[in-house]
Motif scaffolding. Sequence first.
Motif, PDB file in Angstrom:
ATOM      1  N   GLU A 181      10.603   2.086  29.189  1.00  0.00           N
ATOM      2  CA  GLU A 181      11.364   2.366  30.406  1.00  0.00           C
ATOM      3  C   GLU A 181      11.671   3.850  30.566  1.00  0.00           C
ATOM      4  OE1 GLU A 181      12.241   0.356  32.969  1.00  0.00           O
ATOM      5  OE2 GLU A 181      10.878  -1.049  31.997  1.00  0.00           O
ATOM      6  N   ARG A 232       8.470  10.363  24.468  1.00  0.00           N
ATOM      7  CA  ARG A 232       7.838  11.170  25.507  1.00  0.00           C
ATOM      8  C   ARG A 232       6.994  12.282  24.880  1.00  0.00           C
ATOM      9  NH1 ARG A 232      12.032  12.112  27.878  1.00  0.00           N
ATOM     10  NH2 ARG A 232      11.964  10.559  29.537  1.00  0.00           N
ATOM     11  N   GLY A 256       6.983   7.686  31.319  1.00  0.00           N
ATOM     12  CA  GLY A 256       6.032   7.408  32.394  1.00  0.00           C
ATOM     13  C   GLY A 256       5.165   8.624  32.631  1.00  0.00           C
ATOM     14  N   ARG A 308       2.974   3.588  31.033  1.00  0.00           N
ATOM     15  CA  ARG A 308       4.405   3.321  31.002  1.00  0.00           C
ATOM     16  C   ARG A 308       4.715   2.493  29.755  1.00  0.00           C
ATOM     17  NH1 ARG A 308       8.020   0.992  36.096  1.00  0.00           N
ATOM     18  NH2 ARG A 308      10.042   1.270  35.108  1.00  0.00           N
ATOM     19  N   PRO A 357      -1.232   4.900  35.309  1.00  0.00           N
ATOM     20  CA  PRO A 357       0.134   5.255  34.949  1.00  0.00           C
ATOM     21  C   PRO A 357       0.482   4.619  33.600  1.00  0.00           C
ATOM     22  CG  PRO A 357       0.026   3.996  37.022  1.00  0.00           C
ATOM     23  CD  PRO A 357      -1.251   3.794  36.279  1.00  0.00           C
ATOM     24  N   SER A 386       2.308  -5.027  31.103  1.00  0.00           N
ATOM     25  CA  SER A 386       3.441  -4.108  31.165  1.00  0.00           C
ATOM     26  C   SER A 386       4.512  -4.378  30.110  1.00  0.00           C
ATOM     27  CB  SER A 386       4.088  -4.165  32.555  1.00  0.00           C
ATOM     28  OG  SER A 386       4.564  -5.470  32.837  1.00  0.00           O
ATOM     29  N   TRP A 440       5.417   7.221  37.914  1.00  0.00           N
ATOM     30  CA  TRP A 440       6.096   5.932  37.834  1.00  0.00           C
ATOM     31  C   TRP A 440       5.545   4.999  38.906  1.00  0.00           C
ATOM     32  CZ3 TRP A 440       9.213   5.118  33.773  1.00  0.00           C
ATOM     33  CH2 TRP A 440       9.681   6.255  33.099  1.00  0.00           C
ATOM     34  N   GLY A 488       1.803   0.276  36.577  1.00  0.00           N
ATOM     35  CA  GLY A 488       2.109   0.801  35.259  1.00  0.00           C
ATOM     36  C   GLY A 488       1.762  -0.160  34.132  1.00  0.00           C
TER      37      GLY A 488
END
Length: 280
Positions: free
Chosen positions: A196, A239, A199, A193, A191, A228, A220, A170
């Motif tokens: 937290e 999101r 994802g 990300r 991925p 990261s 994830w 990620g």
Amino acid sequence: MTEPDEARRFYAKLMAAHAQSADPRIEEAFASVPREAFLGPGPWTVFAGKGRFETPRADPSYIYQNVLVVLDADKGINNGEPMLHAMWLGKVAPRPGETVTHIGAGTGYYTALLARLVEPGGSVTAFELEAGLAARAEANLARYANVDVVHGDAVTDPLPPSDVIYVNAGVVAPPAAWLKALQPGGRMIFPWRPSETVGVAVVVTRRENGFACQPFMGSWFIPCVGASVAGVAARIPTRERAARTRSIWLTADKAADRTATAIFGDVWFSSRAIRADSAR
């Protein structure tokens, strides 16, 4: 128990169905690559739902299901869900003769599938940062003449020019060098990300006029070392904003504007779509 070869052939049919691809080679790849050869001696510890189980014995039929298999319990490293990878392979569509870079190869199972899908004439460079996993991948992939395993850091080491970049760790944003490594018409799947709570799997296509971006499913993975953690000046998306992203830009090529859904240093994400062009 079902014979391992029979179990693998049925598993391959299931994975091909999940890939939602017209390419019959995806089923052939899953059928031809023995998963157990990349997992170490059984019995194996698998994850399903929120549970962890040990297979009753070292029978490969037990791992021809949509389960994660533990590779390094202390570091949380697993051989990932086959169904997810089937969908990713269908989305990124590796073709014969293409050059692939696999970032986060683990012990090499999905590297082997990529190697099969770019035959004949294609090749895979597989990066793995963990020394023990890289050594296992090199041994496991010795019979694949079109694979080169690199024990190194794909964030800081140069990537070869690539038609496909397949990322299994990620990132808050793909490093600019990864985007630059994509050939015209090249695809990168990773991925995303950015926080937290967000994802999502993203496929990026390099077009003549920019990098088209399509978020397409939740995803994830363990964090990618060196890529990261967001900087203090980053604009981190919700999101909903992440899902609206349709292109990625290098800040050096184009300054972030009002369409920005996220900004991470030298890379930013936009809700503006890239128009189709002649790039394959």
